[in-house]
Design a protein around this motif. Structure first.
Motif, PDB file in Angstrom:
ATOM      1  N   PHE A 214     -68.997  46.620 -38.679  1.00 13.69           N
ATOM      2  CA  PHE A 214     -68.725  46.049 -37.363  1.00 13.69           C
ATOM      3  C   PHE A 214     -70.030  45.863 -36.603  1.00 13.69           C
ATOM      4  CE2 PHE A 214     -64.944  48.408 -38.592  1.00 13.69           C
ATOM      5  CZ  PHE A 214     -63.933  47.492 -38.345  1.00 13.69           C
ATOM      6  N   MET A 215     -69.999  44.966 -35.625  1.00 13.57           N
ATOM      7  CA  MET A 215     -71.136  44.724 -34.768  1.00 13.57           C
ATOM      8  C   MET A 215     -70.741  44.944 -33.309  1.00 13.57           C
ATOM      9  SD  MET A 215     -71.482  42.979 -37.700  1.00 13.57           S
ATOM     10  CE  MET A 215     -70.804  41.337 -37.561  1.00 13.57           C
ATOM     11  N   VAL A 216     -71.676  45.483 -32.515  1.00 16.13           N
ATOM     12  CA  VAL A 216     -71.441  45.687 -31.089  1.00 16.13           C
ATOM     13  C   VAL A 216     -72.582  45.034 -30.316  1.00 16.13           C
ATOM     14  CG1 VAL A 216     -71.218  47.348 -29.211  1.00 16.13           C
ATOM     15  CG2 VAL A 216     -70.200  47.856 -31.442  1.00 16.13           C
ATOM     16  N   ALA A 217     -72.237  44.159 -29.393  1.00 16.96           N
ATOM     17  CA  ALA A 217     -73.223  43.523 -28.519  1.00 16.96           C
ATOM     18  C   ALA A 217     -72.814  43.777 -27.070  1.00 16.96           C
ATOM     19  CB  ALA A 217     -73.306  42.024 -28.792  1.00 16.96           C
ATOM     20  N   THR A 218     -73.776  44.142 -26.240  1.00 10.94           N
ATOM     21  CA  THR A 218     -73.476  44.541 -24.861  1.00 10.94           C
ATOM     22  C   THR A 218     -74.215  43.666 -23.859  1.00 10.94           C
ATOM     23  OG1 THR A 218     -73.273  46.825 -25.645  1.00 10.94           O
ATOM     24  CG2 THR A 218     -73.438  46.489 -23.273  1.00 10.94           C
ATOM     25  N   THR A 219     -73.493  43.208 -22.861  1.00 12.13           N
ATOM     26  CA  THR A 219     -74.109  42.414 -21.796  1.00 12.13           C
ATOM     27  C   THR A 219     -73.773  43.031 -20.438  1.00 12.13           C
ATOM     28  OG1 THR A 219     -72.176  40.935 -21.715  1.00 12.13           O
ATOM     29  CG2 THR A 219     -74.023  40.261 -23.115  1.00 12.13           C
ATOM     30  N   VAL A 220     -74.734  42.942 -19.546  1.00 13.26           N
ATOM     31  CA  VAL A 220     -74.559  43.451 -18.190  1.00 13.26           C
ATOM     32  C   VAL A 220     -74.760  42.298 -17.210  1.00 13.26           C
ATOM     33  CG1 VAL A 220     -75.384  45.077 -16.436  1.00 13.26           C
ATOM     34  CG2 VAL A 220     -75.431  45.718 -18.867  1.00 13.26           C
ATOM     35  N   LYS A 221     -73.885  42.216 -16.233  1.00 13.37           N
ATOM     36  CA  LYS A 221     -74.017  41.179 -15.213  1.00 13.37           C
ATOM     37  C   LYS A 221     -73.801  41.798 -13.839  1.00 13.37           C
ATOM     38  CE  LYS A 221     -72.346  36.596 -13.847  1.00 13.37           C
ATOM     39  NZ  LYS A 221     -71.389  35.498 -14.165  1.00 13.37           N
ATOM     40  N   GLN A 234     -73.132  45.547  -0.896  1.00 14.74           N
ATOM     41  CA  GLN A 234     -72.630  45.953  -2.209  1.00 14.74           C
ATOM     42  C   GLN A 234     -73.007  44.925  -3.279  1.00 14.74           C
ATOM     43  OE1 GLN A 234     -70.332  48.892  -2.709  1.00 14.74           O
ATOM     44  NE2 GLN A 234     -71.488  49.290  -0.830  1.00 14.74           N
ATOM     45  N   GLN A 235     -72.983  45.383  -4.528  1.00 11.44           N
ATOM     46  CA  GLN A 235     -73.098  44.506  -5.676  1.00 11.44           C
ATOM     47  C   GLN A 235     -71.964  44.827  -6.638  1.00 11.44           C
ATOM     48  OE1 GLN A 235     -77.227  45.343  -6.919  1.00 11.44           O
ATOM     49  NE2 GLN A 235     -77.708  43.188  -6.485  1.00 11.44           N
ATOM     50  N   ASN A 236     -71.581  43.836  -7.439  1.00 13.24           N
ATOM     51  CA  ASN A 236     -70.563  44.036  -8.470  1.00 13.24           C
ATOM     52  C   ASN A 236     -71.248  44.140  -9.822  1.00 13.24           C
ATOM     53  OD1 ASN A 236     -69.109  41.479  -6.616  1.00 13.24           O
ATOM     54  ND2 ASN A 236     -68.315  43.561  -6.558  1.00 13.24           N
ATOM     55  N   ILE A 237     -70.912  45.178 -10.585  1.00 20.80           N
ATOM     56  CA  ILE A 237     -71.476  45.336 -11.919  1.00 20.80           C
ATOM     57  C   ILE A 237     -70.373  45.177 -12.954  1.00 20.80           C
ATOM     58  CG2 ILE A 237     -71.197  47.864 -11.870  1.00 20.80           C
ATOM     59  CD1 ILE A 237     -73.678  48.031 -13.665  1.00 20.80           C
ATOM     60  N   ARG A 238     -70.701  44.435 -14.002  1.00 22.66           N
ATOM     61  CA  ARG A 238     -69.771  44.238 -15.111  1.00 22.66           C
ATOM     62  C   ARG A 238     -70.529  44.470 -16.418  1.00 22.66           C
ATOM     63  NH1 ARG A 238     -65.232  39.970 -16.370  1.00 22.66           N
ATOM     64  NH2 ARG A 238     -65.159  40.094 -18.638  1.00 22.66           N
ATOM     65  N   ILE A 239     -70.002  45.378 -17.245  1.00 14.62           N
ATOM     66  CA  ILE A 239     -70.606  45.656 -18.554  1.00 14.62           C
ATOM     67  C   ILE A 239     -69.561  45.341 -19.623  1.00 14.62           C
ATOM     68  CG2 ILE A 239     -71.810  47.329 -19.998  1.00 14.62           C
ATOM     69  CD1 ILE A 239     -72.374  48.980 -17.537  1.00 14.62           C
ATOM     70  N   ASP A 240     -69.892  44.432 -20.522  1.00 14.23           N
ATOM     71  CA  ASP A 240     -69.003  44.055 -21.622  1.00 14.23           C
ATOM     72  C   ASP A 240     -69.558  44.583 -22.933  1.00 14.23           C
ATOM     73  OD1 ASP A 240     -67.083  42.597 -20.157  1.00 14.23           O
ATOM     74  OD2 ASP A 240     -68.384  40.837 -20.124  1.00 14.23           O
ATOM     75  N   TRP A 241     -68.729  45.342 -23.655  1.00 16.78           N
ATOM     76  CA  TRP A 241     -69.079  45.854 -24.983  1.00 16.78           C
ATOM     77  C   TRP A 241     -68.211  45.094 -25.978  1.00 16.78           C
ATOM     78  CZ3 TRP A 241     -72.718  49.946 -24.875  1.00 16.78           C
ATOM     79  CH2 TRP A 241     -72.945  50.498 -23.612  1.00 16.78           C
ATOM     80  N   ARG A 242     -68.779  44.079 -26.622  1.00 15.97           N
ATOM     81  CA  ARG A 242     -68.020  43.199 -27.520  1.00 15.97           C
ATOM     82  C   ARG A 242     -68.167  43.676 -28.960  1.00 15.97           C
ATOM     83  NH1 ARG A 242     -69.151  38.162 -30.378  1.00 15.97           N
ATOM     84  NH2 ARG A 242     -67.212  36.990 -30.649  1.00 15.97           N
TER      85      ARG A 242
END
Length: 310
Positions: A214-221, A234-242
């Motif tokens: 399996f592969m895991v790629a992570t992006t933060v926005k 405030q800021q909104n944080i989103r972390i995706d672990w695909r």
């Protein structure tokens, strides 16, 4: 940074595990073609022929086959509404009349035409079934497809049990492609914390694609949020672990969402990275477990003596 631990990544974290259902893959061909192997079946489809059952009109039978096929496709089973082809596994649809009720039956058939397993769908009043209303057929097909998926998962689990190299007998090899898009030291801190979180588990993080399962790629926005009160924007944080499998098919995505004090992560992430990565590691393991069915219970083989089914 410790003060950010609880409000950001504890109870308030939202994890959206898309694609995390237990999905069987009993028809994938990896080229080994071992005799009798379910996972290495020669074709990548499950044929669903129009049943010969007389409880429905010819039109109703076709609707039933089409509805079951679509329900299976919706659950990522490669089903095709067609007559069984040589070498294909297929699904036999039929019914039994019990009193004033009709019981739909779903038999998973081997390429040799033997019944591997049969599941009963919920009974339907005979008058409703024979009327073949779209709603009745649709509901029965949805329920039946779910039972077929469970059967296929069990068949695959049995095959994995017999394969010493399957994920039932070893940990998954995970190629972690790192983190992108994080401010401050987030890319490095999240990556390090995620790698550390897998220590002591049966799965292994590696830095190359070679032999990875399996592969895991992570992006933060991070995006600007509301202005806040008393000059506390405030800021909104989103972390995706695909997570994807070795064929780049999506397994699922774990998403962490929250509001943070503006620019509070512009430099050091500290405990925030540890908390986020630890939670993500658990989500990734859950996705891999469900997708691979490595914890699924093998389906008993009716051709074997009872003592061999233990």
């Amino acid at each position: 940074m410790k003060r950010l631990f609880t409000p950001i990544f504890s109870l308030s974290t939202v994890c959206l595990l898309s694609g995390c259902l237990s999905v069987p893959h009993p028809f994938q061909n990896d080229g080994k073609m071992s005799k009798g192997s379910v996972a290495n079946a020669p074709t990548s489809r499950l044929d669903v022929p129009v049943p010969e059952d007389t409880s429905l009109s010819p039109e109703g039978r076709k609707i039933w086959a089409d509805q079951v096929t679509q329900a299976l496709l919706d659950q990522s089973v490669p089903a095709i509404a067609q007559k069984p082809r040589k070498g294909d596994w297929w699904l036999k649809l039929r019914t039994e009349e019990r009193g004033d009720m009709i019981v739909p039956l779903y038999s998973v058939m081997t390429p040799q035409g033997a019944i591997r397993a049969t599941e009963e769908g919920p009974a339907v009043p005979t008058v409703l079934w024979k009327a073949a209303s779209p709603e009745t057929i649709h509901t029965a097909s949805q329920q039946g497809a779910g039972q077929v998926v469970n059967v296929l998962t069990g068949i695959m689990a049995e095959d994995m049990e017999e394969d010493p190299h399957s994920l039932k007998h070893r940990g998954a090899k995970i190629w972690f492609q790192g983190v992108t898009g994080a401010p401050g030291d987030g890319n490095i801190s999240l990556a390090r914390a995620f790698t550390v979180s897998f220590r002591g588990t049966k799965d292994t993080i590696q830095t190359s694609k070679k032999d990875a399962d399996f592969m895991v790629a992570t992006t933060v926005k991070i995006t600007d949020g509301p202005a806040g009160s008393r000059n506390n924007p405030q800021q909104n944080i989103r972390i995706d672990w695909r997570v994807t499998d070795k064929d780049d098919k999506e397994v699922g995505i774990a998403t962490q969402l929250h509001d943070i004090p503006a620019h509070s992560l512009d430099q050091m992430w500290g405990d925030v990275a540890v908390a986020a990565a630890d939670e993500a590691a658990g989500a990734v393991e859950e996705m891999i477990t469900r997708y691979s069915s490595r914890d699924a219970k093998p389906l008993p083989d009716p051709t074997k003596p009872a003592k061999d089914k233990k």
